[in-house]
Every structure is written in structure tokens, then in C-alpha cells.
Design a protein around this motif. Sequence first.
Motif, PDB file in Angstrom:
ATOM      1  N   LEU A 372      16.468 -13.044  -1.932  1.00 26.35           N
ATOM      2  CA  LEU A 372      15.692 -11.774  -2.060  1.00 26.35           C
ATOM      3  C   LEU A 372      14.522 -12.146  -1.986  1.00 26.35           C
ATOM      4  O   LEU A 372      13.401 -11.293  -1.439  1.00 26.35           O
ATOM      5  N   PHE A 373      13.952 -12.990  -2.771  1.00 23.08           N
ATOM      6  CA  PHE A 373      12.425 -13.452  -2.785  1.00 23.08           C
ATOM      7  C   PHE A 373      11.725 -13.847  -1.370  1.00 23.08           C
ATOM      8  O   PHE A 373      10.905 -13.535  -1.108  1.00 23.08           O
ATOM      9  N   ASP A 374      12.703 -14.596  -0.592  1.00 20.47           N
ATOM     10  CA  ASP A 374      12.456 -15.062   0.793  1.00 20.47           C
ATOM     11  C   ASP A 374      12.195 -13.754   1.754  1.00 20.47           C
ATOM     12  O   ASP A 374      11.180 -13.731   2.296  1.00 20.47           O
ATOM     13  N   GLY A 375      12.993 -13.032   1.364  1.00 22.41           N
ATOM     14  CA  GLY A 375      12.747 -11.498   2.295  1.00 22.41           C
ATOM     15  C   GLY A 375      11.801 -10.772   1.913  1.00 22.41           C
ATOM     16  O   GLY A 375      10.868 -10.506   2.766  1.00 22.41           O
ATOM     17  N   THR A 376      11.464 -10.557   0.996  1.00 26.86           N
ATOM     18  CA  THR A 376      10.320  -9.609   0.100  1.00 26.86           C
ATOM     19  C   THR A 376       9.155 -10.216   0.419  1.00 26.86           C
ATOM     20  O   THR A 376       8.317  -9.544   0.629  1.00 26.86           O
ATOM     21  N   GLN A 377       8.839 -11.571   0.126  1.00 16.65           N
ATOM     22  CA  GLN A 377       7.712 -12.169   0.628  1.00 16.65           C
ATOM     23  C   GLN A 377       7.178 -12.074   2.095  1.00 16.65           C
ATOM     24  O   GLN A 377       5.940 -11.980   2.491  1.00 16.65           O
ATOM     25  N   VAL A 378       8.220 -12.377   2.853  1.00 16.58           N
ATOM     26  CA  VAL A 378       8.009 -12.275   4.390  1.00 16.58           C
ATOM     27  C   VAL A 378       7.611 -10.867   4.954  1.00 16.58           C
ATOM     28  O   VAL A 378       6.753 -10.668   5.911  1.00 16.58           O
ATOM     29  N   VAL A 379       8.167  -9.773   4.505  1.00 15.42           N
ATOM     30  CA  VAL A 379       7.767  -8.338   4.703  1.00 15.42           C
ATOM     31  C   VAL A 379       6.638  -8.009   3.892  1.00 15.42           C
ATOM     32  O   VAL A 379       5.695  -7.450   4.669  1.00 15.42           O
ATOM     33  N   GLY A 380       6.221  -8.592   2.954  1.00 14.44           N
ATOM     34  CA  GLY A 380       4.895  -8.414   2.269  1.00 14.44           C
ATOM     35  C   GLY A 380       3.744  -8.885   3.034  1.00 14.44           C
ATOM     36  O   GLY A 380       3.032  -8.157   3.374  1.00 14.44           O
ATOM     37  N   LEU A 381       4.167 -10.048   3.405  1.00 12.04           N
ATOM     38  CA  LEU A 381       3.126 -10.636   4.492  1.00 12.04           C
ATOM     39  C   LEU A 381       2.954  -9.966   6.019  1.00 12.04           C
ATOM     40  O   LEU A 381       1.693  -9.905   6.301  1.00 12.04           O
ATOM     41  N   GLY A 382       4.128  -9.273   6.360  1.00 10.24           N
ATOM     42  CA  GLY A 382       4.046  -8.373   7.459  1.00 10.24           C
ATOM     43  C   GLY A 382       3.310  -7.209   7.533  1.00 10.24           C
ATOM     44  O   GLY A 382       2.413  -6.867   8.369  1.00 10.24           O
ATOM     45  N   ILE A 383       3.465  -6.684   6.146  1.00  8.58           N
ATOM     46  CA  ILE A 383       2.753  -5.285   6.011  1.00  8.58           C
ATOM     47  C   ILE A 383       1.152  -5.628   5.944  1.00  8.58           C
ATOM     48  O   ILE A 383       0.462  -4.977   6.624  1.00  8.58           O
ATOM     49  N   LEU A 384       0.795  -6.501   5.130  1.00  9.00           N
ATOM     50  CA  LEU A 384      -0.477  -6.935   4.969  1.00  9.00           C
ATOM     51  C   LEU A 384      -1.022  -7.418   6.262  1.00  9.00           C
ATOM     52  O   LEU A 384      -2.274  -7.012   6.550  1.00  9.00           O
ATOM     53  N   GLN A 443       0.349  -3.259  -3.051  1.00  9.14           N
ATOM     54  CA  GLN A 443       0.228  -1.988  -3.675  1.00  9.14           C
ATOM     55  C   GLN A 443      -1.361  -1.713  -3.731  1.00  9.14           C
ATOM     56  O   GLN A 443      -1.885  -0.475  -3.725  1.00  9.14           O
ATOM     57  N   GLN A 444      -2.259  -2.846  -4.017  1.00  7.00           N
ATOM     58  CA  GLN A 444      -3.560  -2.855  -4.260  1.00  7.00           C
ATOM     59  C   GLN A 444      -4.061  -2.295  -3.002  1.00  7.00           C
ATOM     60  O   GLN A 444      -5.159  -1.421  -2.923  1.00  7.00           O
ATOM     61  N   LYS A 445      -3.703  -2.664  -1.572  1.00  3.21           N
ATOM     62  CA  LYS A 445      -4.371  -2.536  -0.540  1.00  3.21           C
ATOM     63  C   LYS A 445      -3.993  -1.201   0.041  1.00  3.21           C
ATOM     64  O   LYS A 445      -4.914  -0.528   0.613  1.00  3.21           O
ATOM     65  N   THR A 446      -2.696  -0.661  -0.073  1.00  2.00           N
ATOM     66  CA  THR A 446      -2.278   0.413   0.389  1.00  2.00           C
ATOM     67  C   THR A 446      -2.893   1.888  -0.354  1.00  2.00           C
ATOM     68  O   THR A 446      -3.172   2.721   0.298  1.00  2.00           O
ATOM     69  N   LYS A 447      -2.994   1.562  -1.583  1.00  2.00           N
ATOM     70  CA  LYS A 447      -3.591   2.568  -2.318  1.00  2.00           C
ATOM     71  C   LYS A 447      -5.052   2.520  -2.307  1.00  2.00           C
ATOM     72  O   LYS A 447      -5.570   3.988  -2.150  1.00  2.00           O
ATOM     73  N   LEU A 448      -5.632   1.642  -1.794  1.00  2.00           N
ATOM     74  CA  LEU A 448      -6.977   1.686  -1.687  1.00  2.00           C
ATOM     75  C   LEU A 448      -7.505   2.476  -0.342  1.00  2.00           C
ATOM     76  O   LEU A 448      -8.338   3.004  -0.225  1.00  2.00           O
ATOM     77  N   LEU A 449      -6.571   2.096   0.824  1.00  2.00           N
ATOM     78  CA  LEU A 449      -6.599   2.865   2.052  1.00  2.00           C
ATOM     79  C   LEU A 449      -6.620   4.552   1.924  1.00  2.00           C
ATOM     80  O   LEU A 449      -7.504   5.067   2.350  1.00  2.00           O
ATOM     81  N   GLU A 450      -5.514   4.783   1.005  1.00  2.00           N
ATOM     82  CA  GLU A 450      -5.352   6.167   0.767  1.00  2.00           C
ATOM     83  C   GLU A 450      -6.527   6.683   0.075  1.00  2.00           C
ATOM     84  O   GLU A 450      -6.991   7.668   0.329  1.00  2.00           O
ATOM     85  N   GLU A 451      -7.096   6.151  -0.776  1.00  2.00           N
ATOM     86  CA  GLU A 451      -8.565   6.617  -1.759  1.00  2.00           C
ATOM     87  C   GLU A 451      -9.816   6.645  -0.712  1.00  2.00           C
ATOM     88  O   GLU A 451     -10.430   7.668  -0.848  1.00  2.00           O
ATOM     89  N   VAL A 452      -9.811   5.610   0.202  1.00  2.00           N
ATOM     90  CA  VAL A 452     -11.036   5.452   1.076  1.00  2.00           C
ATOM     91  C   VAL A 452     -10.784   6.607   2.219  1.00  2.00           C
ATOM     92  O   VAL A 452     -11.953   7.049   2.392  1.00  2.00           O
ATOM     93  N   TYR A 453      -9.763   6.638   2.779  1.00  2.00           N
ATOM     94  CA  TYR A 453      -9.582   7.611   3.757  1.00  2.00           C
ATOM     95  C   TYR A 453      -9.393   9.098   3.277  1.00  2.00           C
ATOM     96  O   TYR A 453      -8.933   9.965   4.118  1.00  2.00           O
TER      97      TYR A 453
END
Length: 453
Positions: A372-384, A443-453
Motif C-alpha cells: 500500500l505504501f509503495d503504491g501510494t508514494q509512486v502515484v503521489g510522485l507521478g501526480i506531482l 494536497q498542498q499543490k493541487t489546492k494551491l492551483l485551484e486558488e491561483v487560477y
Amino acid sequence: MLTAFLNKYKPYYKDNLHLALPIVVSQLGHTLVHLADSVIVGHFAGTIQLAAVSLVNSVFMLILVLGMGLSYGLTPLVARENGRQNFDECGKLLSNSLIINFITSIILYTLVHFGSLLVIDHIGQSQEVVAYAKPYLAYLGLSIIPLMIFQTFKQFTEGLGFTKQAMYISVWGNVINVIFGVIFVKGMFGIAPMGVKGVGLSTLIDRTLMAIVMVTYVMRSVHFKRYIQNFKFTFIDKIRSNRILQIGAPVALQYAFEISAFSGAAILIGTIGAVEQAAHQVAINLAAVTYMMASGIASAATIKTGNNLGKANFLDLRRSAIASYHVIIVFMSVTAIFFIFANNLLPYIYTEDQAVISIAAQLLIIAGFFQLFDGTQVVGLGILRGVGDVNVPTIITFIAYWIIGIPLAYVLGIVLKMGVNGIWYGLTFGLLTASILLFFRFQQKTKLLEEVY
């Protein structure tokens, strides 16, 4: 309430899986090469040569992911420019990526030939294991050159949403690798038995053929004509090259920090014994299969995120990203259950040595939990990666694996004498740390995108 929640994300599950499944198969192909090598050697050459495969993979995987990580810098840029319908720019990015990756492959081969082949003599490993490892590593080192050419065109096509052709090439490449591997290792059709060296040669042949077919497909297909009109192998541009390297170099480091931690663990285990090292190879090979499938889902998340960023569609960007998290949690939960309940059977794929099987079965239970941890960390990296955020995630991966994971593995496994299990507990905690910190960053980056744009 659950129905409303699922209906909210249902379209994104479908889109993400449609894009991800071919990438999953294609990504899996890289791991299946090494899995096939381990299976063939384990059954036809014995435990010592299987330990040699483990040692080489622990060294070579670091070289491999440095190259692959660098090649990933092309994908989000192509996805973003395609979202803006800037087709000519996609071809120019391909030109620059190909030159960067080819030069990188020469550097990495040189590093293997003049570095790794000397280093493995001095890391406390069995000399019998080292003797078998050297010729295998030499062939794998040479295979990095055609592999990086294949990766360049693969990442280009996947960035444009064409994911199936690389999948087909990877599947056929693995079939060829297995056929030649068995022939060379056993010695068939008048060929003398080559042992572990034979799977190295089969891998080199396989990757060379894959590169030739992938390049031919892109250069001749009607799908890519509008993208490659101005493609030239000699075209290099400082600005575009910097854009690729600004993403690719940190991604390479992210993969390097994680894989080098597992390589470090393999070396620690090698100081305990050859049987433990062979058992580690069995368990880590199986865990690598699910990891590479997860990285396929992560690559699809990168493409969707980059494409939505190019379109300035930030609601879809965030929902698609969250849907990717849902998919990976479900997938890795299923594989975790499979590992835990089939732990006594799966090692027989590789070997019939009961001592190796007994240790590997224990490790697979631990592997089940870190899925579970391996999967969620690699997806997090992909999104970022898709939103161009690569520097902070690189720092996170370094802290998780080298400040927390490996030191804890050493303390538990070597100092407290918990052996190979203790080393794996340390790695699991490193993965947990990475997955939590990367989710907070998402969470920090995608919420910031919504606020900026």
C-alpha cells in the motif's frame, strides 16, 4: 452517500484505467526481464548463481532507474504541449530528449564498465557469487544503450496518449528474452551452457530489438506525422533541454534514492549469507512486479495531470489525481492479500531450495504490508511530476529512504540481529514515511492551483 461519491469519480476511473493499463503492461516489461532472469537461473543454474543475479540487480537497478527517471522528463512536457495543441513543440522536445538520453546511456554504460564491475569486488560479498555476477553485469550494462533509445520514444508516445504500441513491443520483447535466456543458460541447439551470463546476453538482444521496432513505429506511423515534421537527431536547444532536465534529473534522483535503498538492503543482506540474499531476490522480484504495475498507474496520472494543466482544467486535474489514488489503493490491497495468502507457494516459481523458500515466504508477508505504501508514494510522485513539482518530492524521497529507511534497516537487521526480516521492516517504514509526506504535498499543490487560477 457512497453511490454519490463513486459517481463523482467514476468517469475518471474509466479514463485513467484506459490510459494506464497499456502503460502498466509496458512498465511491467522492464521488471519481467529481471524476473525471467531470476526464474531461469534459479531453476537451471542453482542458488549461487541466483544470488549473483540478486547482487547484479541490486547494483544495476540503480543505473537503470537513473536512466529511466531522466527519460520521464519528456512525458509531462509533451502532454502539456499537446493539451495546448502545440504539435511542433512536441517534436522538438523529442529531438532534445533523444540526444540527452543517448549521451546519458553512454555515461551509464561507462559507469557500469569501469565502476560497478570493480566495486562489487569490495562490498563484502561471496567471491563465488561475484565471479558469476561480473559477466552478467557486463551484458546488462551494454543493454542500457538500446533501452534508453526505446525509453525516449516510449515516453514520447505515452505523453501523447498512445500507450498500446509500447505495450505490445514490451510483451514480445519479454517472450524473446525468455526463449533466448533458456537456450543460452541451458545450452541448446549446439550452444554451450552459459549459466547466468546467458540471461545477460538474452537481455541485450531483447532490448536492442525493442529499440529498433519502437523507433521504426514512431517514424513511420501516420499518428505522429504532425508532431515529428521538424524532428532531427542533430537538433539540440538549450532552453528545451533545460526544461527536460529540470523535470528528468530530479525524477531520476527520486527513483535513485528509493532503488539505492533497496540495493543497500540487498548488500546488507549479502553480508548475512547467500541463502538470505537469494531469498531476498525472490521476494523483491515479486514486489517489483506490483511496484512496476503501480508505476504504470503513476505514469498515467502524470500524463492526465500534465494534459489537464495544459488545458488549465484544474477541477479535472484534482479529481483525476484523487481517482488515481483510489485505483492504486484498491489494486495494492488486492496484491497484498495475494502475497500474504500465497506466501508459501510463490517462491517455488524461482527455486526448489527449501532454505530459500522458507525465508522468502516470511519476506512476502512483510511485502504484503508495504504494498500500500509503495503504491501510494509512486502515484503521489507521478501526480506531482505532472504539475511540474519535482524538487520538494526529491527531498522527501531522500529523507524517507536514506535518513529513515536504511538506517532503521541496519539497526533492526544487523545491530539488533533481526536478520533479513529486520532489514525489510526498516524499508517498510521508509515507504510509509514517503507515502504520507507525498500525499500532504499533493494536497498542498493541487489546492494551491485551484486558488491561483
